[in-house]
Enzyme design. Structure first.
Site, PDB file in Angstrom:
ATOM      1  N   LYS A 172       0.813  -1.223   0.000  1.00  0.00           N
ATOM      2  CA  LYS A 172       0.000   0.000   0.000  1.00  0.00           C
ATOM      3  C   LYS A 172       0.841   1.265   0.000  1.00  0.00           C
ATOM      4  CE  LYS A 172      -2.857  -2.646   3.035  1.00  0.00           C
ATOM      5  NZ  LYS A 172      -1.966  -3.618   3.448  1.00  0.00           N
ATOM      6  N   GLY A 214      -1.692 -15.218   9.717  1.00  0.00           N
ATOM      7  CA  GLY A 214      -0.878 -14.543   8.703  1.00  0.00           C
ATOM      8  C   GLY A 214      -1.564 -13.347   8.078  1.00  0.00           C
ATOM      9  N   ASP A 229      -4.048   0.775   8.579  1.00  0.00           N
ATOM     10  CA  ASP A 229      -4.277  -0.047   7.382  1.00  0.00           C
ATOM     11  C   ASP A 229      -5.636   0.295   6.759  1.00  0.00           C
ATOM     12  OD1 ASP A 229      -3.466  -2.531   5.753  1.00  0.00           O
ATOM     13  OD2 ASP A 229      -5.481  -3.056   6.446  1.00  0.00           O
ATOM     14  N   LYS A 240      -6.245   2.036   2.937  1.00  0.00           N
ATOM     15  CA  LYS A 240      -7.147   1.455   1.933  1.00  0.00           C
ATOM     16  C   LYS A 240      -8.251   2.454   1.570  1.00  0.00           C
ATOM     17  CE  LYS A 240      -6.260  -3.305   3.384  1.00  0.00           C
ATOM     18  NZ  LYS A 240      -6.623  -4.287   4.409  1.00  0.00           N
TER      19      LYS A 240
HETATM   20  N1  HSE Z   1      -3.505  -6.651   7.623  1.00  0.00           N
HETATM   21  C1  HSE Z   1      -4.482  -6.603   6.586  1.00  0.00           C
HETATM   22  C2  HSE Z   1      -5.842  -7.015   7.135  1.00  0.00           C
HETATM   23  C3  HSE Z   1      -4.141  -7.521   5.441  1.00  0.00           C
HETATM   24  O1  HSE Z   1      -5.893  -7.451   8.277  1.00  0.00           O
HETATM   25  O2  HSE Z   1      -6.838  -6.904   6.430  1.00  0.00           O
HETATM   26  C4  HSE Z   1      -3.489  -6.811   4.301  1.00  0.00           C
HETATM   27  O3  HSE Z   1      -4.235  -5.734   3.827  1.00  0.00           O
END
Ligand code: HSE
Length: 341
Positions: free
Chosen positions: A125, A206, A220, A224
Protein backbone atom coordinates in the site's frame (compact mmCIF):
# COMPACT_ATOMS: atom_id res chain seq x y z
CA UNK A 1 -2.30 -19.02 -26.36
CA UNK A 2 -0.96 -15.73 -25.08
CA UNK A 3 2.33 -16.04 -23.14
CA UNK A 4 3.14 -13.34 -20.60
CA UNK A 5 6.33 -12.93 -18.58
CA UNK A 6 5.90 -12.40 -14.85
CA UNK A 7 8.58 -11.06 -12.51
CA UNK A 8 7.82 -11.42 -8.82
CA UNK A 9 9.32 -8.88 -6.47
CA UNK A 10 9.31 -10.10 -2.87
CA UNK A 11 8.88 -13.60 -1.49
CA UNK A 12 7.13 -12.99 1.82
CA UNK A 13 3.69 -14.39 2.70
CA UNK A 14 1.89 -12.85 -0.27
CA UNK A 15 4.72 -13.50 -2.75
CA UNK A 16 4.84 -17.17 -1.76
CA UNK A 17 1.06 -17.48 -1.91
CA UNK A 18 1.19 -15.92 -5.39
CA UNK A 19 3.52 -18.63 -6.70
CA UNK A 20 1.23 -21.30 -5.23
CA UNK A 21 -1.83 -19.71 -6.84
CA UNK A 22 0.03 -19.61 -10.17
CA UNK A 23 0.86 -23.31 -9.82
CA UNK A 24 -2.71 -24.22 -8.88
CA UNK A 25 -4.38 -22.27 -11.68
CA UNK A 26 -2.04 -22.97 -14.62
CA UNK A 27 -4.40 -25.15 -16.58
CA UNK A 28 -7.43 -22.94 -15.82
CA UNK A 29 -5.56 -19.90 -17.11
CA UNK A 30 -4.71 -21.70 -20.32
CA UNK A 31 -8.12 -23.22 -20.96
CA UNK A 32 -10.38 -20.44 -19.82
CA UNK A 33 -8.40 -17.27 -20.52
CA UNK A 34 -5.97 -18.38 -23.23
CA UNK A 35 -3.15 -17.19 -21.03
CA UNK A 36 0.18 -18.78 -20.21
CA UNK A 37 1.92 -16.96 -17.36
CA UNK A 38 5.65 -17.61 -17.39
CA UNK A 39 7.25 -16.87 -14.04
CA UNK A 40 10.66 -15.67 -15.24
CA UNK A 41 12.16 -14.20 -12.07
CA UNK A 42 11.72 -14.00 -8.31
CA UNK A 43 13.63 -11.20 -6.60
CA UNK A 44 14.46 -10.98 -2.91
CA UNK A 45 16.67 -8.55 -1.00
CA UNK A 46 19.67 -10.90 -1.39
CA UNK A 47 19.43 -11.69 -5.08
CA UNK A 48 17.08 -13.48 -7.38
CA UNK A 49 16.11 -16.47 -9.44
CA UNK A 50 16.14 -16.02 -13.18
CA UNK A 51 15.05 -18.91 -15.37
CA UNK A 52 12.90 -19.75 -18.39
CA UNK A 53 10.19 -21.52 -16.43
CA UNK A 54 10.42 -21.18 -12.66
CA UNK A 55 6.99 -22.75 -12.18
CA UNK A 56 8.34 -26.09 -13.38
CA UNK A 57 10.77 -26.33 -10.46
CA UNK A 58 9.46 -29.16 -8.26
CA UNK A 59 10.27 -27.57 -4.88
CA UNK A 60 8.84 -24.13 -5.65
CA UNK A 61 5.42 -24.70 -4.06
CA UNK A 62 6.89 -25.44 -0.62
CA UNK A 63 9.85 -23.04 -0.76
CA UNK A 64 10.33 -20.44 1.98
CA UNK A 65 12.34 -17.27 1.44
CA UNK A 66 15.39 -19.05 2.86
CA UNK A 67 15.02 -21.89 0.35
CA UNK A 68 15.05 -19.68 -2.75
CA UNK A 69 18.86 -19.55 -3.11
CA UNK A 70 18.88 -23.36 -3.37
CA UNK A 71 16.57 -23.35 -6.40
CA UNK A 72 17.93 -23.58 -9.91
CA UNK A 73 18.79 -20.20 -11.49
CA UNK A 74 19.74 -18.36 -8.28
CA UNK A 75 22.03 -15.39 -8.78
CA UNK A 76 23.29 -13.55 -5.69
CA UNK A 77 22.91 -9.78 -5.97
CA UNK A 78 20.55 -9.98 -8.96
CA UNK A 79 18.47 -6.79 -9.03
CA UNK A 80 15.34 -5.57 -10.76
CA UNK A 81 17.20 -3.54 -13.40
CA UNK A 82 19.18 -6.62 -14.51
CA UNK A 83 15.96 -8.57 -14.86
CA UNK A 84 14.06 -5.84 -16.72
CA UNK A 85 16.94 -5.80 -19.21
CA UNK A 86 17.07 -9.56 -19.68
CA UNK A 87 13.42 -10.62 -19.70
CA UNK A 88 10.85 -9.97 -22.45
CA UNK A 89 8.46 -7.23 -21.26
CA UNK A 90 5.56 -8.43 -19.14
CA UNK A 91 4.16 -7.73 -15.69
CA UNK A 92 5.95 -6.91 -12.46
CA UNK A 93 4.13 -8.35 -9.44
CA UNK A 94 5.14 -6.26 -6.45
CA UNK A 95 4.81 -7.94 -3.03
CA UNK A 96 7.17 -5.99 -0.78
CA UNK A 97 6.43 -4.37 2.51
CA UNK A 98 6.75 -0.63 2.12
CA UNK A 99 6.84 2.48 4.22
CA UNK A 100 3.46 4.22 4.18
CA UNK A 101 5.00 7.70 4.20
CA UNK A 102 7.64 7.35 1.48
CA UNK A 103 6.28 4.31 -0.35
CA UNK A 104 9.80 2.88 -0.44
CA UNK A 105 11.33 0.52 -1.28
CA UNK A 106 8.47 -0.52 -3.60
CA UNK A 107 7.81 2.92 -5.09
CA UNK A 108 11.18 3.22 -6.83
CA UNK A 109 10.89 -0.30 -8.28
CA UNK A 110 7.37 0.35 -9.59
CA UNK A 111 8.44 3.64 -11.17
CA UNK A 112 11.34 1.94 -12.94
CA UNK A 113 9.18 -0.89 -14.24
CA UNK A 114 6.45 1.46 -15.56
CA UNK A 115 9.02 3.71 -17.23
CA UNK A 116 10.41 0.67 -19.06
CA UNK A 117 7.03 -0.37 -20.40
CA UNK A 118 6.19 -3.08 -17.89
CA UNK A 119 2.69 -3.55 -16.50
CA UNK A 120 2.56 -3.59 -12.70
CA UNK A 121 0.28 -5.42 -10.25
CA UNK A 122 0.99 -4.05 -6.78
CA UNK A 123 0.18 -5.59 -3.41
CA UNK A 124 1.82 -3.12 -1.05
CA UNK A 125 0.00 0.00 0.00
CA UNK A 126 2.94 2.35 0.60
CA UNK A 127 3.48 3.38 -3.04
CA UNK A 128 -0.23 4.08 -3.50
CA UNK A 129 -0.48 6.07 -0.29
CA UNK A 130 2.61 8.10 -1.15
CA UNK A 131 2.17 8.62 -4.90
CA UNK A 132 -0.92 6.82 -6.21
CA UNK A 133 -2.07 9.53 -8.60
CA UNK A 134 1.41 10.04 -9.98
CA UNK A 135 1.83 6.28 -10.59
CA UNK A 136 -1.50 6.09 -12.41
CA UNK A 137 -0.50 9.01 -14.61
CA UNK A 138 2.90 7.42 -15.30
CA UNK A 139 1.22 4.18 -16.34
CA UNK A 140 -1.19 6.05 -18.64
CA UNK A 141 1.69 7.94 -20.25
CA UNK A 142 3.63 4.71 -20.76
CA UNK A 143 0.55 2.92 -22.16
CA UNK A 144 0.73 0.14 -19.58
CA UNK A 145 -1.52 -1.16 -16.81
CA UNK A 146 -1.00 -0.32 -13.15
CA UNK A 147 -3.41 -2.35 -11.04
CA UNK A 148 -3.56 -2.58 -7.26
CA UNK A 149 -6.45 -4.76 -6.13
CA UNK A 150 -4.02 -6.52 -3.79
CA UNK A 151 -3.51 -3.25 -1.91
CA UNK A 152 -7.15 -2.20 -1.54
CA UNK A 153 -9.09 -5.04 0.01
CA UNK A 154 -7.50 -7.84 -2.02
CA UNK A 155 -10.12 -10.59 -2.38
CA UNK A 156 -12.85 -8.00 -1.74
CA UNK A 157 -13.06 -6.52 -5.25
CA UNK A 158 -13.51 -2.96 -3.99
CA UNK A 159 -11.24 -1.24 -6.51
CA UNK A 160 -12.75 -3.11 -9.48
CA UNK A 161 -16.27 -2.21 -8.48
CA UNK A 162 -15.40 1.39 -7.62
CA UNK A 163 -13.50 1.97 -10.89
CA UNK A 164 -15.27 -0.22 -13.44
CA UNK A 165 -18.66 -1.39 -12.20
CA UNK A 166 -19.77 2.05 -11.00
CA UNK A 167 -18.36 3.88 -14.02
CA UNK A 168 -20.50 6.85 -15.01
CA UNK A 169 -21.97 7.38 -11.56
CA UNK A 170 -20.63 9.77 -8.96
CA UNK A 171 -19.51 8.21 -5.69
CA UNK A 172 -20.87 10.50 -2.98
CA UNK A 173 -19.57 8.46 -0.09
CA UNK A 174 -18.32 5.11 1.03
CA UNK A 175 -18.24 3.12 4.20
CA UNK A 176 -16.15 0.00 4.69
CA UNK A 177 -14.84 -2.66 7.01
CA UNK A 178 -11.52 -2.84 5.23
CA UNK A 179 -9.23 -4.56 7.71
CA UNK A 180 -9.63 -8.25 8.47
CA UNK A 181 -7.40 -8.23 11.55
CA UNK A 182 -9.42 -5.66 13.50
CA UNK A 183 -12.71 -7.17 12.38
CA UNK A 184 -11.50 -10.56 13.57
CA UNK A 185 -10.37 -9.10 16.92
CA UNK A 186 -13.71 -7.31 17.44
CA UNK A 187 -15.63 -10.48 16.59
CA UNK A 188 -13.55 -12.50 19.07
CA UNK A 189 -13.91 -9.80 21.76
CA UNK A 190 -17.65 -9.99 21.29
CA UNK A 191 -17.31 -13.72 22.09
CA UNK A 192 -15.49 -12.81 25.32
CA UNK A 193 -11.90 -13.39 24.11
CA UNK A 194 -9.33 -10.80 25.32
CA UNK A 195 -7.84 -8.34 22.78
CA UNK A 196 -4.25 -9.68 23.05
CA UNK A 197 -5.32 -13.28 22.51
CA UNK A 198 -7.45 -12.35 19.50
CA UNK A 199 -4.57 -10.36 17.99
CA UNK A 200 -2.23 -13.35 18.47
CA UNK A 201 -4.78 -15.54 16.63
CA UNK A 202 -4.91 -13.06 13.74
CA UNK A 203 -1.11 -13.08 13.60
CA UNK A 204 -1.08 -16.89 13.46
CA UNK A 205 -3.46 -16.70 10.49
CA UNK A 206 -0.88 -14.54 8.70
CA UNK A 207 -3.26 -11.63 8.14
CA UNK A 208 -1.91 -9.02 10.56
CA UNK A 209 0.65 -6.58 9.23
CA UNK A 210 4.29 -7.28 10.21
CA UNK A 211 3.77 -4.30 12.53
CA UNK A 212 0.26 -5.09 13.86
CA UNK A 213 0.04 -1.51 15.14
CA UNK A 214 -0.86 -0.63 11.54
CA UNK A 215 -3.98 -2.78 11.90
CA UNK A 216 -5.14 -1.99 15.42
CA UNK A 217 -4.39 1.75 15.28
CA UNK A 218 -6.53 2.01 12.14
CA UNK A 219 -3.72 2.88 9.75
CA UNK A 220 -4.28 -0.05 7.38
CA UNK A 221 -7.96 0.88 7.09
CA UNK A 222 -6.99 4.52 6.57
CA UNK A 223 -4.63 3.69 3.70
CA UNK A 224 -7.15 1.45 1.93
CA UNK A 225 -9.82 4.15 2.35
CA UNK A 226 -7.39 6.73 1.00
CA UNK A 227 -6.47 4.68 -2.07
CA UNK A 228 -10.10 3.84 -2.88
CA UNK A 229 -11.29 7.41 -2.35
CA UNK A 230 -8.54 8.76 -4.58
CA UNK A 231 -9.39 6.39 -7.42
CA UNK A 232 -13.16 6.74 -7.32
CA UNK A 233 -13.02 10.53 -6.97
CA UNK A 234 -9.86 11.06 -9.06
CA UNK A 235 -8.61 12.97 -6.04
CA UNK A 236 -5.22 13.30 -4.42
CA UNK A 237 -5.88 12.98 -0.69
CA UNK A 238 -2.89 12.33 1.54
CA UNK A 239 -2.76 10.07 4.56
CA UNK A 240 -2.61 13.18 6.76
CA UNK A 241 -6.10 14.09 5.45
CA UNK A 242 -7.61 11.01 7.14
CA UNK A 243 -8.79 11.35 10.74
CA UNK A 244 -7.81 8.03 12.30
CA UNK A 245 -8.86 6.26 15.47
CA UNK A 246 -8.18 2.54 15.89
CA UNK A 247 -9.62 -0.06 18.25
CA UNK A 248 -7.00 0.05 21.01
CA UNK A 249 -9.02 2.37 23.22
CA UNK A 250 -12.13 0.18 23.10
CA UNK A 251 -12.73 -1.68 26.35
CA UNK A 252 -14.10 -5.25 26.59
CA UNK A 253 -17.03 -3.70 28.51
CA UNK A 254 -17.97 -1.47 25.56
CA UNK A 255 -17.93 -4.46 23.18
CA UNK A 256 -19.97 -6.55 25.61
CA UNK A 257 -22.49 -3.74 26.16
CA UNK A 258 -23.07 -3.43 22.38
CA UNK A 259 -23.56 -7.22 22.15
CA UNK A 260 -26.11 -7.16 25.02
CA UNK A 261 -28.08 -4.54 23.06
CA UNK A 262 -28.00 -6.72 19.91
CA UNK A 263 -25.49 -4.39 18.24
CA UNK A 264 -21.87 -4.76 17.09
CA UNK A 265 -18.84 -2.49 17.18
CA UNK A 266 -16.98 -2.36 13.85
CA UNK A 267 -14.00 -0.34 12.68
CA UNK A 268 -15.35 1.71 9.77
CA UNK A 269 -13.47 3.69 7.15
CA UNK A 270 -15.70 6.47 5.82
CA UNK A 271 -15.68 8.93 2.96
CA UNK A 272 -18.44 11.51 3.47
CA UNK A 273 -19.45 14.55 1.47
CA UNK A 274 -20.99 17.34 3.54
CA UNK A 275 -21.97 20.60 1.84
CA UNK A 276 -19.66 19.76 -1.04
CA UNK A 277 -16.68 19.03 1.20
CA UNK A 278 -15.24 15.51 1.35
CA UNK A 279 -13.95 14.09 4.61
CA UNK A 280 -12.14 10.83 5.30
CA UNK A 281 -12.19 9.13 8.69
CA UNK A 282 -11.56 5.83 10.44
CA UNK A 283 -13.19 5.10 13.78
CA UNK A 284 -15.07 2.39 15.67
CA UNK A 285 -18.83 2.62 15.15
CA UNK A 286 -21.78 0.85 16.79
CA UNK A 287 -23.84 -0.87 14.08
CA UNK A 288 -27.53 -1.76 14.39
CA UNK A 289 -28.73 -5.11 12.97
CA UNK A 290 -30.21 -3.42 9.86
CA UNK A 291 -26.86 -1.95 8.79
CA UNK A 292 -25.60 -3.48 5.51
CA UNK A 293 -22.24 -4.37 7.10
CA UNK A 294 -23.71 -5.78 10.34
CA UNK A 295 -23.16 -9.42 9.31
CA UNK A 296 -19.53 -8.91 8.27
CA UNK A 297 -17.72 -10.91 10.96
CA UNK A 298 -14.31 -12.50 11.51
CA UNK A 299 -11.74 -11.91 8.78
CA UNK A 300 -14.43 -10.95 6.23
CA UNK A 301 -14.55 -7.40 4.92
CA UNK A 302 -17.23 -5.26 3.31
CA UNK A 303 -17.87 -1.95 1.65
CA UNK A 304 -20.84 0.18 0.62
CA UNK A 305 -20.47 2.74 -2.15
CA UNK A 306 -23.10 5.51 -2.13
CA UNK A 307 -23.67 6.77 -5.68
CA UNK A 308 -25.87 9.35 -7.37
CA UNK A 309 -27.27 7.14 -10.14
CA UNK A 310 -26.92 3.55 -8.89
CA UNK A 311 -27.86 4.13 -5.25
CA UNK A 312 -25.97 2.26 -2.54
CA UNK A 313 -23.96 -0.79 -3.68
CA UNK A 314 -22.62 -3.15 -1.01
CA UNK A 315 -19.99 -5.87 -1.37
CA UNK A 316 -19.33 -8.38 1.39
CA UNK A 317 -16.70 -11.11 1.72
CA UNK A 318 -13.17 -11.15 0.40
CA UNK A 319 -11.65 -12.32 3.64
CA UNK A 320 -8.13 -11.20 4.50
CA UNK A 321 -5.53 -13.90 3.92
CA UNK A 322 -2.37 -14.20 1.84
CA UNK A 323 -3.99 -16.55 -0.71
CA UNK A 324 -6.84 -14.07 -1.24
CA UNK A 325 -4.31 -11.27 -1.79
CA UNK A 326 -2.41 -13.49 -4.23
CA UNK A 327 -5.64 -14.29 -6.07
CA UNK A 328 -6.34 -10.55 -6.35
CA UNK A 329 -2.94 -10.07 -8.02
CA UNK A 330 -3.74 -12.86 -10.45
CA UNK A 331 -7.16 -11.33 -11.18
CA UNK A 332 -5.44 -8.05 -12.04
CA UNK A 333 -3.08 -9.83 -14.44
CA UNK A 334 -5.95 -11.67 -16.13
CA UNK A 335 -7.59 -8.26 -16.56
CA UNK A 336 -4.46 -7.04 -18.35
CA UNK A 337 -4.00 -9.98 -20.71
CA UNK A 338 -6.83 -12.42 -20.58
CA UNK A 339 -10.01 -13.07 -22.46
CA UNK A 340 -12.66 -12.02 -19.97
CA UNK A 341 -15.67 -12.46 -22.20
N1 HSE B 1 -3.50 -6.65 7.62
C1 HSE B 1 -4.48 -6.60 6.59
C2 HSE B 1 -5.84 -7.01 7.13
C3 HSE B 1 -4.14 -7.52 5.44
O1 HSE B 1 -5.89 -7.45 8.28
O2 HSE B 1 -6.84 -6.90 6.43
C4 HSE B 1 -3.49 -6.81 4.30
O3 HSE B 1 -4.24 -5.73 3.83
Amino acid sequence: MRPAAVVLLGFGRVGRAFTRVLLDTRSRLRERYGLQLKLRAILTSRGGLLAEDILSQPRLGEASREDVPALSGWRPGLGLDDVLDKVERGVLVECLSSDLGTGEPALGFIRRALARGWHVAAASKGPLAAAGKNLMESARRAGVFFRFSGATGAALPAADVGIRSLAGSQVIGLEGILNGTTNFILTRMQEGIPFEQALAEAQRRGIAESDPGRDVEGLDTAVKLLILSNVVLEADFKLSDVKVEGITRLSPAQVAQAAREGKKIKLLGRLETKEGVQALSVAPAVLEPGHPLFQVDGVEKGITFFTDTMGPVTLIGGRSDPRGAAAALLKDIIGMYGRLT
